[in-house]
Design a protein around this motif. Structure first.
Motif, PDB file in Angstrom:
ATOM      1  N   ASP A  18       1.801   7.662  -0.644  1.00 24.81           N
ATOM      2  CA  ASP A  18       0.236   9.109   0.072  1.00 24.81           C
ATOM      3  C   ASP A  18      -1.028   8.756  -0.378  1.00 24.81           C
ATOM      4  N   THR A  19      -1.351   7.206  -0.192  1.00 29.86           N
ATOM      5  CA  THR A  19      -2.876   6.802  -0.999  1.00 29.86           C
ATOM      6  C   THR A  19      -3.670   7.732  -1.336  1.00 29.86           C
ATOM      7  N   TRP A  20      -3.598   8.152  -0.017  1.00 30.38           N
ATOM      8  CA  TRP A  20      -5.051   9.184   0.736  1.00 30.38           C
ATOM      9  C   TRP A  20      -5.109  10.535   0.442  1.00 30.38           C
ATOM     10  N   ARG A  48       2.045  -3.944  -4.852  1.00 29.04           N
ATOM     11  CA  ARG A  48       1.752  -5.425  -3.934  1.00 29.04           C
ATOM     12  C   ARG A  48       1.637  -5.887  -5.569  1.00 29.04           C
ATOM     13  N   GLN A  49       2.720  -6.207  -5.925  1.00 33.71           N
ATOM     14  CA  GLN A  49       3.079  -6.670  -6.731  1.00 33.71           C
ATOM     15  C   GLN A  49       3.357  -8.431  -6.184  1.00 33.71           C
ATOM     16  N   ALA A  50       3.840  -8.534  -5.210  1.00 34.24           N
ATOM     17  CA  ALA A  50       3.492  -9.409  -4.511  1.00 34.24           C
ATOM     18  C   ALA A  50       1.834  -9.979  -3.123  1.00 34.24           C
ATOM     19  N   GLY A  51       1.660 -11.094  -3.695  1.00 33.00           N
ATOM     20  CA  GLY A  51       0.415 -10.927  -2.964  1.00 33.00           C
ATOM     21  C   GLY A  51      -0.661 -11.767  -3.167  1.00 33.00           C
ATOM     22  N   ARG A  52      -2.514 -11.230  -2.462  1.00 33.87           N
ATOM     23  CA  ARG A  52      -2.779 -12.647  -2.754  1.00 33.87           C
ATOM     24  C   ARG A  52      -3.417 -13.115  -3.995  1.00 33.87           C
ATOM     25  N   TYR A  53      -3.677 -12.229  -5.210  1.00 33.47           N
ATOM     26  CA  TYR A  53      -3.065 -12.994  -6.091  1.00 33.47           C
ATOM     27  C   TYR A  53      -2.245 -14.180  -6.993  1.00 33.47           C
ATOM     28  N   ALA A  94      12.399  -5.041  -8.134  1.00 33.68           N
ATOM     29  CA  ALA A  94      11.534  -5.788  -7.274  1.00 33.68           C
ATOM     30  C   ALA A  94      10.823  -5.331  -6.086  1.00 33.68           C
ATOM     31  N   ILE A  95      10.049  -5.175  -4.941  1.00 32.34           N
ATOM     32  CA  ILE A  95       9.509  -4.244  -4.080  1.00 32.34           C
ATOM     33  C   ILE A  95       9.864  -4.840  -2.780  1.00 32.34           C
ATOM     34  N   ILE A  96      10.193  -4.648  -1.709  1.00 37.95           N
ATOM     35  CA  ILE A  96      10.962  -5.115  -0.838  1.00 37.95           C
ATOM     36  C   ILE A  96       8.922  -5.459  -0.122  1.00 37.95           C
ATOM     37  N   PHE A  97       8.933  -6.570   0.557  1.00 41.08           N
ATOM     38  CA  PHE A  97       7.635  -7.309   0.358  1.00 41.08           C
ATOM     39  C   PHE A  97       7.003  -6.862   2.760  1.00 41.08           C
ATOM     40  N   ALA A  98       6.782  -5.732   2.919  1.00 39.50           N
ATOM     41  CA  ALA A  98       6.160  -4.964   4.019  1.00 39.50           C
ATOM     42  C   ALA A  98       5.228  -4.362   3.556  1.00 39.50           C
ATOM     43  N   ASP A  99       4.904  -3.650   4.833  1.00 37.67           N
ATOM     44  CA  ASP A  99       3.675  -2.676   4.367  1.00 37.67           C
ATOM     45  C   ASP A  99       3.841  -0.942   5.364  1.00 37.67           C
ATOM     46  N   ILE A 100       2.827  -0.130   5.083  1.00 40.95           N
ATOM     47  CA  ILE A 100       3.227   1.028   5.565  1.00 40.95           C
ATOM     48  C   ILE A 100       3.144   1.440   7.026  1.00 40.95           C
ATOM     49  N   LEU A 101       2.209   0.486   7.733  1.00 41.65           N
ATOM     50  CA  LEU A 101       2.073   0.331   8.373  1.00 41.65           C
ATOM     51  C   LEU A 101       3.208  -0.010   9.787  1.00 41.65           C
ATOM     52  N   GLY A 153      12.800   0.437  -1.592  1.00 38.35           N
ATOM     53  CA  GLY A 153      12.387   0.320  -0.403  1.00 38.35           C
ATOM     54  C   GLY A 153      11.493   1.090  -0.828  1.00 38.35           C
ATOM     55  N   PHE A 154      10.308   1.049   0.154  1.00 36.52           N
ATOM     56  CA  PHE A 154       9.228   1.966   0.660  1.00 36.52           C
ATOM     57  C   PHE A 154       8.583   2.362   2.190  1.00 36.52           C
ATOM     58  N   SER A 155       8.341   3.484   1.872  1.00 35.52           N
ATOM     59  CA  SER A 155       6.982   3.945   2.932  1.00 35.52           C
ATOM     60  C   SER A 155       6.508   5.074   3.010  1.00 35.52           C
ATOM     61  N   GLY A 170      -8.072   2.964  11.279  1.00 36.15           N
ATOM     62  CA  GLY A 170      -7.988   2.118  10.393  1.00 36.15           C
ATOM     63  C   GLY A 170      -8.081   2.580   9.421  1.00 36.15           C
ATOM     64  N   SER A 171      -8.920   1.594   8.165  1.00 41.49           N
ATOM     65  CA  SER A 171      -9.189   2.275   6.882  1.00 41.49           C
ATOM     66  C   SER A 171     -11.101   3.061   6.786  1.00 41.49           C
ATOM     67  N   SER A 172     -10.818   4.232   6.259  1.00 45.13           N
ATOM     68  CA  SER A 172     -12.171   4.511   6.122  1.00 45.13           C
ATOM     69  C   SER A 172     -12.085   5.455   4.859  1.00 45.13           C
ATOM     70  N   GLY A 183       0.812 -14.941   9.719  1.00 46.46           N
ATOM     71  CA  GLY A 183       0.193 -13.882   9.519  1.00 46.46           C
ATOM     72  C   GLY A 183       0.680 -12.842   8.418  1.00 46.46           C
ATOM     73  N   MET A 184       0.208 -12.377   7.914  1.00 47.91           N
ATOM     74  CA  MET A 184       0.541 -10.748   7.442  1.00 47.91           C
ATOM     75  C   MET A 184       2.308 -10.462   8.485  1.00 47.91           C
ATOM     76  N   LEU A 185       1.973 -10.097   9.167  1.00 46.98           N
ATOM     77  CA  LEU A 185       2.778  -9.152   9.915  1.00 46.98           C
ATOM     78  C   LEU A 185       3.589 -10.172  10.173  1.00 46.98           C
TER      79      LEU A 185
HETATM   80  O1  CP3 Z   1       4.068  -3.620  -3.362  1.00 50.12           O
HETATM   81  C1  CP3 Z   1       4.814  -5.244  -3.101  1.00 50.12           C
HETATM   82  O2  CP3 Z   1       4.661  -5.899  -3.311  1.00 50.12           O
HETATM   83  C2  CP3 Z   1       5.324  -4.656  -1.920  1.00 50.12           C
HETATM   84  C3  CP3 Z   1       3.744  -4.697  -0.468  1.00 50.12           C
HETATM   85  C4  CP3 Z   1       3.265  -3.773  -0.365  1.00 50.12           C
HETATM   86  C5  CP3 Z   1       2.058  -4.058   0.471  1.00 50.12           C
HETATM   87  N1  CP3 Z   1       1.705  -2.867   1.102  1.00 50.12           N
HETATM   88  C6  CP3 Z   1       1.854  -6.006   0.634  1.00 50.12           C
HETATM   89  C7  CP3 Z   1       0.374  -5.931   1.486  1.00 50.12           C
HETATM   90  C8  CP3 Z   1       3.045  -2.381  -0.478  1.00 50.12           C
HETATM   91  C9  CP3 Z   1       3.472  -1.382  -1.252  1.00 50.12           C
HETATM   92  C10 CP3 Z   1       2.041  -2.248   0.785  1.00 50.12           C
HETATM   93  C11 CP3 Z   1       1.843  -0.817   0.536  1.00 50.12           C
HETATM   94  C12 CP3 Z   1       0.470   0.145   1.366  1.00 50.12           C
HETATM   95  N2  CP3 Z   1      -0.179  -0.706   2.688  1.00 50.12           N
HETATM   96  C13 CP3 Z   1      -0.364   1.306   0.737  1.00 50.12           C
HETATM   97  C14 CP3 Z   1       0.494   1.939   0.095  1.00 50.12           C
HETATM   98  C15 CP3 Z   1      -0.232   1.845  -1.324  1.00 50.12           C
HETATM   99  C16 CP3 Z   1      -1.337   1.828  -1.456  1.00 50.12           C
HETATM  100  O3  CP3 Z   1      -1.439   0.079  -1.786  1.00 50.12           O
HETATM  101  O4  CP3 Z   1      -2.573   2.497  -0.907  1.00 50.12           O
HETATM  102  C17 CP3 Z   1      -1.086   1.404   1.940  1.00 50.12           C
HETATM  103  C18 CP3 Z   1      -2.110   2.238   2.073  1.00 50.12           C
HETATM  104  C19 CP3 Z   1      -1.348   0.316   3.368  1.00 50.12           C
HETATM  105  C20 CP3 Z   1      -1.929  -0.109   3.895  1.00 50.12           C
HETATM  106  C21 CP3 Z   1      -2.692  -2.247   3.581  1.00 50.12           C
HETATM  107  N3  CP3 Z   1      -2.164  -3.381   4.348  1.00 50.12           N
HETATM  108  C22 CP3 Z   1      -4.301  -2.043   3.442  1.00 50.12           C
HETATM  109  C23 CP3 Z   1      -5.170  -0.777   3.748  1.00 50.12           C
HETATM  110  C24 CP3 Z   1      -4.176  -3.308   3.701  1.00 50.12           C
HETATM  111  C25 CP3 Z   1      -5.207  -4.184   3.122  1.00 50.12           C
HETATM  112  C26 CP3 Z   1      -5.884  -4.404   1.865  1.00 50.12           C
HETATM  113  C27 CP3 Z   1      -6.562  -5.332   1.718  1.00 50.12           C
HETATM  114  O5  CP3 Z   1      -6.416  -6.034  -0.341  1.00 50.12           O
HETATM  115  O6  CP3 Z   1      -6.956  -6.063   1.908  1.00 50.12           O
HETATM  116  C28 CP3 Z   1      -3.011  -4.124   3.490  1.00 50.12           C
HETATM  117  C29 CP3 Z   1      -2.796  -5.457   3.904  1.00 50.12           C
HETATM  118  C30 CP3 Z   1      -1.487  -5.331   2.285  1.00 50.12           C
HETATM  119  N4  CP3 Z   1      -0.272  -5.100   2.675  1.00 50.12           N
HETATM  120  C31 CP3 Z   1      -1.437  -6.552   1.344  1.00 50.12           C
HETATM  121  C32 CP3 Z   1      -0.517  -6.711   0.529  1.00 50.12           C
HETATM  122  C33 CP3 Z   1      -0.501  -7.673   0.322  1.00 50.12           C
HETATM  123  C34 CP3 Z   1      -2.921  -7.823   1.792  1.00 50.12           C
HETATM  124  C35 CP3 Z   1      -2.081  -8.865   2.422  1.00 50.12           C
HETATM  125  C36 CP3 Z   1      -2.786 -10.516   2.547  1.00 50.12           C
HETATM  126  O7  CP3 Z   1      -3.962  -9.876   3.788  1.00 50.12           O
HETATM  127  O8  CP3 Z   1      -2.438 -10.952   3.473  1.00 50.12           O
END
Ligand code: CP3
Length: 327
Positions: free
Chosen positions: A183-185, A2-7, A46-53, A118-120, A134-136, A19-21
């Motif tokens: 593998d967060t969980w 989460r190098q990039a993100g809401r902070y 750098a880490i590519i901006f994407a999400d695992i889902l 890159g990541f998955s 969803g989350s749990s 939206g994020m998607l």
């Molecule tokens: O690291 C980076 O900068 C790359 C971007 C990245 C995101 N998600 C962007 C994101 C990466 C590597 C992830 C991975 C990810 N996503 C994981 C594995 C790593 C971890 O954090 O455990 C998981 C479990 C997810 C699923 C996910 N995505 C959750 C649970 C959430 C909600 C969390 C929250 O803080 O609201 C997200 C949303 C998400 N993915 C955000 C970002 C920047 C929040 C952004 C937003 O709402 O605009």
């Protein structure tokens, strides 16, 4: 992470309009967000901006992110019929936007000499969201399926393993220079369950991806009680969280594996004196060994002051130089 993100205010600005998607599905925007922390801080990668889902949509799952709730899978996988109904994805078609974002980001990063990760999601963590929807806190529906119907579990994990392996290979082809498996969980599993129900799929993915000649980082949280098992996944780098001393983690996994970690992200919310003391402790635990990637044990929290991130990055760089100069 989460190098990039809401902070970052730059990210929040863009999120007012998209939206994020939407950001993830438009390669130019993903590339732009990928570059935000690179512009702001002296980061080494750098880490590519994407999400695992989003890649799960390739299997026919419908993914969303609701404000304040985190990720949602609208049609979760609960029984055998649901698993059998999953599509066999054309991975490149299902994830084209992230592959294109990787190509764009590589072009931006090339001149600066900064590599792109890159990541998955790992199969187990993707199964958690696919089954639970969803989350749990405990992902009990997921673990129950695993315990009660291991036959269905294996079918589901087989599909996810194919998706993840193909997706990571495509990212390497598109130009990713390292690949991280999240593998967060994993820490929700006992060592025996991890070894039986998650590890073989991680090993299969990593075996497949290693053929692309790109190093693999395996990230998990809460797994210090089974670090040796986790490290046997075959990754070049194992991420550890703050629940274990980094030096001890390294002794346990052995010198042939690099270690990533392991500052508690909450430290970034504190003042600089405390943050720097904690960062120094991580570096001291690593002891200057080659193959330490300084990182947080989990993602940057949204209330982290960017100024703390900037000072931390510089502190880690300077600290390493001092150790070298003195040795
Ligand atoms: O690291 C980076 O900068 C790359 C971007 C990245 C995101 N998600 C962007 C994101 C990466 C590597 C992830 C991975 C990810 N996503 C994981 C594995 C790593 C971890 O954090 O455990 C998981 C479990 C997810 C699923 C996910 N995505 C959750 C649970 C959430 C909600 C969390 C929250 O803080 O609201 C997200 C949303 C998400 N993915 C955000 C970002 C920047 C929040 C952004 C937003 O709402 O605009």
């Amino acid at each position: 992470m989460r190098q990039a993100g809401r902070y970052m205010s730059e990210y929040r600005e863009l999120r007012k309009r998209y939206g994020m998607l939407e950001i993830i599905r438009q390669p130019e925007l993903s590339c732009q967000v990928t570059m935000q922390p690179i512009e702001a801080f002296d980061l080494d990668a750098a880490i590519i901006f994407a999400d695992i889902l989003p890649p799960l949509e390739g299997l026919g799952l419908k993914v969303g992110f609701e404000a304040g709730e985190g990720p949602i899978v609208h049609n979760p996988v609960r029984d055998e019929a649901d698993v059998l109904a999953l599509a066999t994805p054309d991975v490149e078609e299902a994830t084209w936007f992230t592959l294109e974002a990787i190509r764009l980001a590589r072009r931006e990063l090339e001149g600066r000499g900064i590599p792109l990760i890159g990541f998955s999601g790992a199969p187990f963590t993707l199964a958690c969201y696919s089954v639970e929807g969803g989350s749990s806190k405990d992902f009990s529906l997921t673990k129950r399926l695993m315990m009660v119907r291991p036959d269905i579990w294996r079918q589901l994990m087989g599909k996810l393993t194919g998706l993840v392996g193909g997706y990571l290979r495509a990212q390497a082809q598109a130009g990713a220079q390292a690949l991280q498996l999240f593998d967060t969980w994993a820490g929700l599993l006992s060592p025996a369950d991890y070894a039986e129900f998650a590890l073989p799929y991680n090993q299969a993915v990593i075996r497949e991806v290693s053929r692309a000649g790109v190093p693999v980082i395996y990230f998990s949280t809460g797994t210090s009680g089974m670090l040796e098992v986790v490290a046997s996944c075959g990754a070049d780098v194992v991420g550890v969280d703050w629940r274990i001393d980094l030096g001890e983690a390294w002794r346990r996994v052995g010198p042939s594996v690099a270690i990533q970690g392991n500052l508690d992200p909450v430290a970034l919310l504190g003042d600089w004196a405390e943050l720097s003391r904690r960062a120094a402790r991580v570096l001291e635990s690593a002891g200057g060994r080659p193959g330490h990637i300084f990182n947080l044990g989990h993602g940057v929290l949204r209330d982290s002051p960017p100024e703390n991130v900037r000072r931390l990055v510089d502190f880690v760089h300077e600290y390493r130089l001092e150790v070298k100069a003195g040795s």
